[in-house]
Design a protein around this motif. Structure first.
Motif, short mmCIF file in Angstrom:
data_model
loop_
_atom_site.label_atom_id
_atom_site.label_comp_id
_atom_site.label_asym_id
_atom_site.label_seq_id
_atom_site.Cartn_x
_atom_site.Cartn_y
_atom_site.Cartn_z
N UNK A 1 1.03 -101.00 113.12
CA UNK A 1 1.87 -99.87 113.52
C UNK A 1 1.18 -99.07 114.62
N UNK A 2 1.88 -98.92 115.74
CA UNK A 2 1.33 -98.21 116.90
C UNK A 2 2.16 -96.98 117.21
N UNK A 3 1.48 -96.00 117.79
CA UNK A 3 2.15 -94.81 118.29
C UNK A 3 1.70 -94.56 119.71
N UNK A 4 2.51 -93.85 120.46
CA UNK A 4 2.20 -93.55 121.86
C UNK A 4 1.02 -92.60 121.98
N UNK A 5 0.26 -92.80 123.03
CA UNK A 5 -0.81 -91.91 123.45
C UNK A 5 -0.60 -91.74 124.95
N UNK A 6 -0.01 -90.60 125.33
CA UNK A 6 0.42 -90.40 126.71
C UNK A 6 -0.39 -89.27 127.35
N UNK A 7 -1.25 -89.61 128.29
CA UNK A 7 -1.98 -88.61 129.05
C UNK A 7 -1.04 -88.15 130.15
N UNK A 8 -0.52 -86.91 130.03
CA UNK A 8 0.45 -86.45 131.01
C UNK A 8 -0.12 -85.45 132.00
N UNK B 1 -11.27 -81.86 120.65
CA UNK B 1 -9.91 -81.39 120.47
C UNK B 1 -9.94 -79.86 120.51
N UNK B 2 -9.30 -79.30 121.53
CA UNK B 2 -9.29 -77.85 121.73
C UNK B 2 -8.05 -77.24 121.07
N UNK B 3 -6.92 -77.93 121.19
CA UNK B 3 -5.66 -77.42 120.62
C UNK B 3 -4.79 -78.60 120.22
N UNK B 4 -3.86 -78.34 119.28
CA UNK B 4 -2.95 -79.40 118.84
C UNK B 4 -1.73 -78.79 118.18
N UNK B 5 -0.70 -79.59 118.10
CA UNK B 5 0.38 -79.33 117.15
C UNK B 5 -0.12 -79.93 115.85
N UNK B 6 -0.15 -79.14 114.81
CA UNK B 6 -0.74 -79.59 113.55
C UNK B 6 0.17 -80.61 112.87
N UNK B 7 -0.44 -81.51 112.13
CA UNK B 7 0.28 -82.54 111.38
C UNK B 7 -0.56 -82.95 110.19
N UNK C 1 6.60 -83.84 118.58
CA UNK C 1 5.86 -83.39 117.41
C UNK C 1 4.35 -83.57 117.55
N UNK C 2 3.91 -84.28 118.58
CA UNK C 2 2.50 -84.61 118.74
C UNK C 2 2.02 -84.16 120.11
N UNK C 3 0.98 -83.33 120.11
CA UNK C 3 0.47 -82.76 121.36
C UNK C 3 -0.97 -82.33 121.16
#
Length: 173
Positions: free
Chosen positions: A107-114, A40-46, A132-134
């Motif tokens: 419970x699932x959340x999206x994981x989208x490789x764009x 993980x190089x960068x993220x939106x923090x959560x 909110x997630x990146x």
């Protein structure tokens, strides 16, 4: 009343595997090439990664055809490693970079490789179910300034708050 509750839960759960506006999964995705360790190089923090550095994700095949996800990071304030194991499955076809991931039961959340380095699979831009997630993931802990800038530009064009992006610390080799 029960039918309404079931309908509302279905809508709520399906919203978690939706796509953020202006984000589309890559096509011609090849899972075998994507498996392995990513930094993980960068993220939106959560909340679930706050205060973590040296974060990695390792993807491997599950017996049921899904993907085992093992996230690991160093919680700086506690001076200890933390791990979370999850599972992921394709939402559409196996050639689309659009998966759903779960770390918490049903419970699932999206994981989208764009965006993906299609030649060598050396970097990936990944979004969650909303803006909110990146993440910027790479096969190495350090990437070029050019790639970081490309990530920031692409994220901004897609509506992510690039002012909130943090760059993850990894030890220098």
């Amino acid at each position: 009343m029960r039918a309404v509750t079931v309908l509302l839960m279905s809508i709520l759960l399906s919203a978690c595997v939706g796509l953020p506006d202006k984000v589309s999964p890559v096509s011609n995705f090849e899972l075998p090439r994507y498996l392995g360790t990513w930094y993980e190089v960068a993220r939106l923090d959560h909340s679930f990664e706050r205060g973590m550095n040296q974060v990695t994700a390792n993807y491997s095949m599950r017996d049921d055809g899904g993907v085992k996800v093992l996230n690991r990071g160093f919680k700086t304030n506690e001076q200890q490693w933390q791990e979370a194991e999850g599972k992921a499955y394709f939402v559409e076809g196996t050639d689309s970079g659009y998966l759903k991931v779960s770390f918490f039961g049903p419970f699932y959340g999206s994981y989208v490789v764009f965006e993906l380095d299609k030649q060598d699979y050396q970097y990936a831009f990944v979004a969650g179910p909303n803006h909110d997630y990146l993440w910027l993931l790479a096969r190495t802990p350090q990437v070029s300034e050019q790639l970081k800038q490309r990530f920031l530009n692409e994220a901004k064009q897609r509506g992510f708050n690039t002012e909130e992006i943090i760059f993850v610390e990894h030890p220098q080799p």
